[in-house]
Design a protein around this motif. Structure first.
Motif, PDB file in Angstrom:
ATOM      1  N   ASN A 195      37.684  48.770 -10.095  1.00  0.00           N
ATOM      2  CA  ASN A 195      36.446  49.429  -9.661  1.00  0.00           C
ATOM      3  C   ASN A 195      36.759  50.786  -9.041  1.00  0.00           C
ATOM      4  O   ASN A 195      36.022  51.751  -9.239  1.00  0.00           O
ATOM      5  CB  ASN A 195      35.685  48.553  -8.655  1.00  0.00           C
ATOM      6  N   LEU A 196      37.876  50.856  -8.312  1.00  0.00           N
ATOM      7  CA  LEU A 196      38.313  52.135  -7.744  1.00  0.00           C
ATOM      8  C   LEU A 196      38.538  53.139  -8.879  1.00  0.00           C
ATOM      9  O   LEU A 196      38.025  54.266  -8.843  1.00  0.00           O
ATOM     10  CB  LEU A 196      39.593  51.930  -6.934  1.00  0.00           C
ATOM     11  N   ALA A 197      39.279  52.721  -9.887  1.00  0.00           N
ATOM     12  CA  ALA A 197      39.573  53.608 -11.020  1.00  0.00           C
ATOM     13  C   ALA A 197      38.286  54.023 -11.732  1.00  0.00           C
ATOM     14  O   ALA A 197      38.089  55.200 -12.044  1.00  0.00           O
ATOM     15  CB  ALA A 197      40.526  52.920 -11.991  1.00  0.00           C
ATOM     16  N   GLU A 198      37.399  53.055 -11.976  1.00  0.00           N
ATOM     17  CA  GLU A 198      36.189  53.368 -12.735  1.00  0.00           C
ATOM     18  C   GLU A 198      35.223  54.227 -11.918  1.00  0.00           C
ATOM     19  O   GLU A 198      34.513  55.070 -12.479  1.00  0.00           O
ATOM     20  CB  GLU A 198      35.515  52.082 -13.213  1.00  0.00           C
ATOM     21  N   ARG A 199      35.188  54.020 -10.609  1.00  0.00           N
ATOM     22  CA  ARG A 199      34.329  54.866  -9.756  1.00  0.00           C
ATOM     23  C   ARG A 199      34.829  56.307  -9.765  1.00  0.00           C
ATOM     24  O   ARG A 199      34.043  57.252  -9.744  1.00  0.00           O
ATOM     25  CB  ARG A 199      34.278  54.310  -8.325  1.00  0.00           C
ATOM     26  N   ILE A 200      36.145  56.476  -9.786  1.00  0.00           N
ATOM     27  CA  ILE A 200      36.727  57.821  -9.868  1.00  0.00           C
ATOM     28  C   ILE A 200      36.431  58.427 -11.244  1.00  0.00           C
ATOM     29  O   ILE A 200      35.997  59.573 -11.363  1.00  0.00           O
ATOM     30  CB  ILE A 200      38.244  57.756  -9.589  1.00  0.00           C
ATOM     31  N   HIS A 247      29.007  52.858  -7.403  1.00  0.00           N
ATOM     32  CA  HIS A 247      28.742  54.295  -7.463  1.00  0.00           C
ATOM     33  C   HIS A 247      30.029  55.112  -7.586  1.00  0.00           C
ATOM     34  O   HIS A 247      31.090  54.665  -7.163  1.00  0.00           O
ATOM     35  CB  HIS A 247      27.953  54.719  -6.219  1.00  0.00           C
ATOM     36  N   PRO A 248      29.903  56.313  -8.135  1.00  0.00           N
ATOM     37  CA  PRO A 248      31.092  57.152  -8.301  1.00  0.00           C
ATOM     38  C   PRO A 248      31.698  57.584  -6.963  1.00  0.00           C
ATOM     39  O   PRO A 248      31.007  57.593  -5.939  1.00  0.00           O
ATOM     40  CB  PRO A 248      30.581  58.378  -9.065  1.00  0.00           C
ATOM     41  N   ILE A 249      32.965  57.928  -7.010  1.00  0.00           N
ATOM     42  CA  ILE A 249      33.648  58.515  -5.842  1.00  0.00           C
ATOM     43  C   ILE A 249      34.052  59.939  -6.223  1.00  0.00           C
ATOM     44  O   ILE A 249      34.832  60.138  -7.155  1.00  0.00           O
ATOM     45  CB  ILE A 249      34.914  57.717  -5.455  1.00  0.00           C
ATOM     46  N   PHE A 250      33.488  60.893  -5.510  1.00  0.00           N
ATOM     47  CA  PHE A 250      33.841  62.298  -5.708  1.00  0.00           C
ATOM     48  C   PHE A 250      34.813  62.733  -4.613  1.00  0.00           C
ATOM     49  O   PHE A 250      34.873  62.107  -3.557  1.00  0.00           O
ATOM     50  CB  PHE A 250      32.595  63.197  -5.603  1.00  0.00           C
ATOM     51  N   ALA A 251      35.528  63.810  -4.862  1.00  0.00           N
ATOM     52  CA  ALA A 251      36.403  64.346  -3.821  1.00  0.00           C
ATOM     53  C   ALA A 251      36.304  65.862  -3.772  1.00  0.00           C
ATOM     54  O   ALA A 251      35.919  66.503  -4.751  1.00  0.00           O
ATOM     55  CB  ALA A 251      37.844  63.930  -4.080  1.00  0.00           C
ATOM     56  N   ASP A 252      36.662  66.409  -2.624  1.00  0.00           N
ATOM     57  CA  ASP A 252      36.769  67.862  -2.506  1.00  0.00           C
ATOM     58  C   ASP A 252      38.065  68.341  -3.166  1.00  0.00           C
ATOM     59  O   ASP A 252      38.087  69.370  -3.834  1.00  0.00           O
ATOM     60  CB  ASP A 252      36.732  68.259  -1.024  1.00  0.00           C
ATOM     61  N   PHE A 253      39.133  67.583  -2.942  1.00  0.00           N
ATOM     62  CA  PHE A 253      40.432  67.928  -3.531  1.00  0.00           C
ATOM     63  C   PHE A 253      41.067  66.680  -4.130  1.00  0.00           C
ATOM     64  O   PHE A 253      40.922  65.572  -3.587  1.00  0.00           O
ATOM     65  CB  PHE A 253      41.389  68.487  -2.472  1.00  0.00           C
ATOM     66  N   ALA A 254      41.775  66.847  -5.245  1.00  0.00           N
ATOM     67  CA  ALA A 254      42.643  65.794  -5.770  1.00  0.00           C
ATOM     68  C   ALA A 254      44.065  66.340  -5.755  1.00  0.00           C
ATOM     69  O   ALA A 254      44.311  67.461  -6.215  1.00  0.00           O
ATOM     70  CB  ALA A 254      42.242  65.402  -7.185  1.00  0.00           C
ATOM     71  N   PRO A 301      45.082  61.452 -14.239  1.00  0.00           N
ATOM     72  CA  PRO A 301      44.046  62.034 -15.097  1.00  0.00           C
ATOM     73  C   PRO A 301      42.624  61.828 -14.576  1.00  0.00           C
ATOM     74  O   PRO A 301      41.799  62.750 -14.639  1.00  0.00           O
ATOM     75  CB  PRO A 301      44.247  61.277 -16.427  1.00  0.00           C
ATOM     76  N   ILE A 302      42.326  60.652 -14.033  1.00  0.00           N
ATOM     77  CA  ILE A 302      40.945  60.428 -13.586  1.00  0.00           C
ATOM     78  C   ILE A 302      40.664  61.153 -12.272  1.00  0.00           C
ATOM     79  O   ILE A 302      39.577  61.686 -12.077  1.00  0.00           O
ATOM     80  CB  ILE A 302      40.603  58.919 -13.483  1.00  0.00           C
ATOM     81  N   MET A 303      41.656  61.207 -11.381  1.00  0.00           N
ATOM     82  CA  MET A 303      41.439  61.949 -10.133  1.00  0.00           C
ATOM     83  C   MET A 303      41.258  63.444 -10.404  1.00  0.00           C
ATOM     84  O   MET A 303      40.435  64.107  -9.762  1.00  0.00           O
ATOM     85  CB  MET A 303      42.602  61.711  -9.166  1.00  0.00           C
ATOM     86  N   ALA A 304      42.032  63.962 -11.381  1.00  0.00           N
ATOM     87  CA  ALA A 304      41.900  65.393 -11.709  1.00  0.00           C
ATOM     88  C   ALA A 304      40.468  65.723 -12.124  1.00  0.00           C
ATOM     89  O   ALA A 304      39.960  66.807 -11.847  1.00  0.00           O
ATOM     90  CB  ALA A 304      42.872  65.760 -12.826  1.00  0.00           C
ATOM     91  N   SER A 305      39.797  64.752 -12.754  1.00  0.00           N
ATOM     92  CA  SER A 305      38.442  65.010 -13.259  1.00  0.00           C
ATOM     93  C   SER A 305      37.368  64.837 -12.191  1.00  0.00           C
ATOM     94  O   SER A 305      36.238  65.264 -12.378  1.00  0.00           O
ATOM     95  CB  SER A 305      38.142  64.070 -14.440  1.00  0.00           C
ATOM     96  N   ALA A 306      37.721  64.195 -11.080  1.00  0.00           N
ATOM     97  CA  ALA A 306      36.703  63.778 -10.105  1.00  0.00           C
ATOM     98  C   ALA A 306      36.627  64.663  -8.862  1.00  0.00           C
ATOM     99  O   ALA A 306      35.825  64.401  -7.979  1.00  0.00           O
ATOM    100  CB  ALA A 306      36.967  62.327  -9.679  1.00  0.00           C
ATOM    101  N   ALA A 307      37.456  65.685  -8.789  1.00  0.00           N
ATOM    102  CA  ALA A 307      37.495  66.519  -7.576  1.00  0.00           C
ATOM    103  C   ALA A 307      37.003  67.927  -7.873  1.00  0.00           C
ATOM    104  O   ALA A 307      37.168  68.444  -8.979  1.00  0.00           O
ATOM    105  CB  ALA A 307      38.925  66.570  -7.044  1.00  0.00           C
ATOM    106  N   ALA A 308      36.417  68.545  -6.847  1.00  0.00           N
ATOM    107  CA  ALA A 308      35.978  69.934  -6.994  1.00  0.00           C
ATOM    108  C   ALA A 308      37.184  70.833  -7.252  1.00  0.00           C
ATOM    109  O   ALA A 308      37.131  71.761  -8.055  1.00  0.00           O
ATOM    110  CB  ALA A 308      35.239  70.375  -5.730  1.00  0.00           C
TER     111      ALA A 308
END
Lengths: 232, 218
Positions: A105-110, A148-155, A179-186
């Motif tokens: 779920n952590l991976a999919e939310r990211i 729900h998704p998890i967004f980040a300011d930085f990855a 790869p998934i964290m790279a896509s989820a951060a500003a």
């Protein structure tokens, strides 16, 4: 000309503000962006929310960041490890908030955050304490939980090779959350062993396309570093 | 085998015989990893590790350790010909999407209808950690559990209703223990194989459950 190359890890992280949400890649030591974590420690931002699979090992890297009391909350799947004593102590003292999330779920939310998904129904965790209070639905006879998704300011992630456009390749199981964290951060920052000239990466072999990457830092060949000594 | 019970290695050896040729399989951390020691050499069975690999080989020997190549227990492993790597989103998609054939897990408790409790004892002072346990519990076509039938203090770990926090509901399809093998489902537990001279009545006494039987021999 596009160049996402930062001259140092410190330069790549200079604009991280207090209160930021930071994704940190890695599964155990594999794929852990060690130099970026050290630079974040130096940089001094506080009141951070960290998203990472684990909560640090020993007293270096993520464990040191947590130990500096600049992390107010961690979102992770597996904080408890044989050498997670820094997190363990702060958690028991009520000095760090934990959101425990099943690993998939952590991976999919990211992934969902990076892919523009508003929320999704997953069977993982249904009927467990980790799904308490969450919306559920029966779809085609199966029970699902809304996540729900998890967004980040930085990855902050670790990869193997990059070019100046931020295209990345990885090595073996160090790819994990990169790869998934790279896509989820500003702002996504990758430390890589080597930055190669444009055209040297086989386009068929690029795992993370540069569109997901904002900054790359060359940190040198990983196998010559001391932190692998214990693993060897 | 001693008398009427199997060792952990013997449970693993027995379980391994039920993994079909061509299966994609995930072995949970701990006890289940023993199964890899007994996979029949004439079958091609592909091991999945949740941290992003299919075609995982044996544990790496000293001098051949690659820090970038580890398993879900963070132990250095090797790759076999035909191996592939992928990110966490894909790895757990393989589970959730029902692409894995078999997953083998350990357990604190299993209910007769297949509820699994293996991630937390609910102790108030424990540091909670779940990892991939809940994903694996619902993440394969067949979910096998291997464990000793009774705890060290002699209490059955196959129960009517789990008292530990559950990992998944109705997810375990088969239970391999030191005393017997059970199929689990909505109708309850069915004894499908007995170890040594164990009897179904002994199992009923130990578990306090009705226990169905699958054939005349039992």
């Amino acid at each position: 000309m596009i160049s996402k190359i930062s001259e140092s890890a410190a330069a790549a992280l200079a604009d991280i503000a207090d209160g930021s949400t930071i994704m940190i890649g890695g599964f155990g030591l594999a794929g852990q962006p060690v130099q970026l974590i050290d630079a974040l420690l130096e940089q001094g931002a506080s009141d951070l929310t960290v998203v990472s699979n684990n909560a640090g090992n020993g007293d270096t890297g993520l464990a040191a960041l947590i130990g500096s009391k600049r992390v107010k909350k961690i979102i992770c799947s597996f904080p408890r490890q044989v050498d997670s004593y820094i997190f363990d102590a702060l958690y028991r003292a009520g000095e760090i908030e934990l959101e425990l999330v099943p690993q998939g779920n952590l991976a999919e939310r990211i992934r969902a955050a990076g892919a523009g998904i508003g929320a999704f129904f997953t069977p993982t965790g249904f009927g467990t304490t980790l799904a308490e209070g969450k919306e559920t639905r029966v779809i085609n006879g199966r029970d699902y939980v809304l996540e729900h998704p998890i967004f980040a300011d930085f990855a902050l992630i670790s990869a193997y090779r990059a070019d100046r456009l931020g295209n990345l390749t990885y090595r073996k199981t160090s790819r994990n959350f990169g790869p998934i964290m790279a896509s989820a951060a500003a702002v996504s920052v990758a430390q890589v062993d080597r930055i190669v000239p444009l055209g040297d990466l086989d386009p068929e072999a690029v795992v993370t396309p540069g569109i997901f990457v904002n900054r790359v830092v060359e940190t040198g060949d990983r196998f010559e570093k001391e932190e692998w000594a214990d693993v060897r | 085998m001693s008398g009427n019970s199997w060792s952990r290695a013997e449970i693993a050896e027995r379980l391994a015989q039920d993994i079909p040729d061509g299966a994609y399989m995930n072995l949970g951390i701990g006890l289940p990893t023993l199964v890899s020691n007994y996979l029949p050499s004439d079958r091609e069975i592909i091991l999945h590790t949740e941290n992003g690999m299919l075609g995982m080989g044996p544990e790496a020997s000293a001098g051949h350790i690659d820090p970038d190549l580890i398993n879900a227990g963070k132990i250095p492993v090797t790759e076999l010909p035909g191996a592939s790597y992928f990110h966490h989103g894909d790895s757990f998609g393989m589970m959730r999407g029902g692409h894995l054939d078999v997953c083998v897990l350990g357990a604190f408790q299993v209910s007769q209808t297949g509820d699994l409790a293996n991630w937390s004892t609910g102790a108030p002072d424990a540091i909670p950690a779940v990892g991939g346990a809940m994903d694996l519990a619902i993440g394969a076509k067949s979910v096998y559990v291997m464990m000793e039938l009774a705890s060290k203090s002699g209490v059955s770990k196959l129960v009517d209703v789990c008292t530990y926090p559950v990992t998944g509901i109705g997810c375990v399809t088969r239970l391999y223990t030191d005393r017997a093998i059970f199929d689990l489902g909505p109708a309850g537990a069915t004894v499908i194989e007995l170890v040594g001279d164990t009897t179904v009545d002994e199992l009923r006494e130990l578990t306090g459950l009705t226990l169905h039987t699958s054939n005349e021999r039992l």
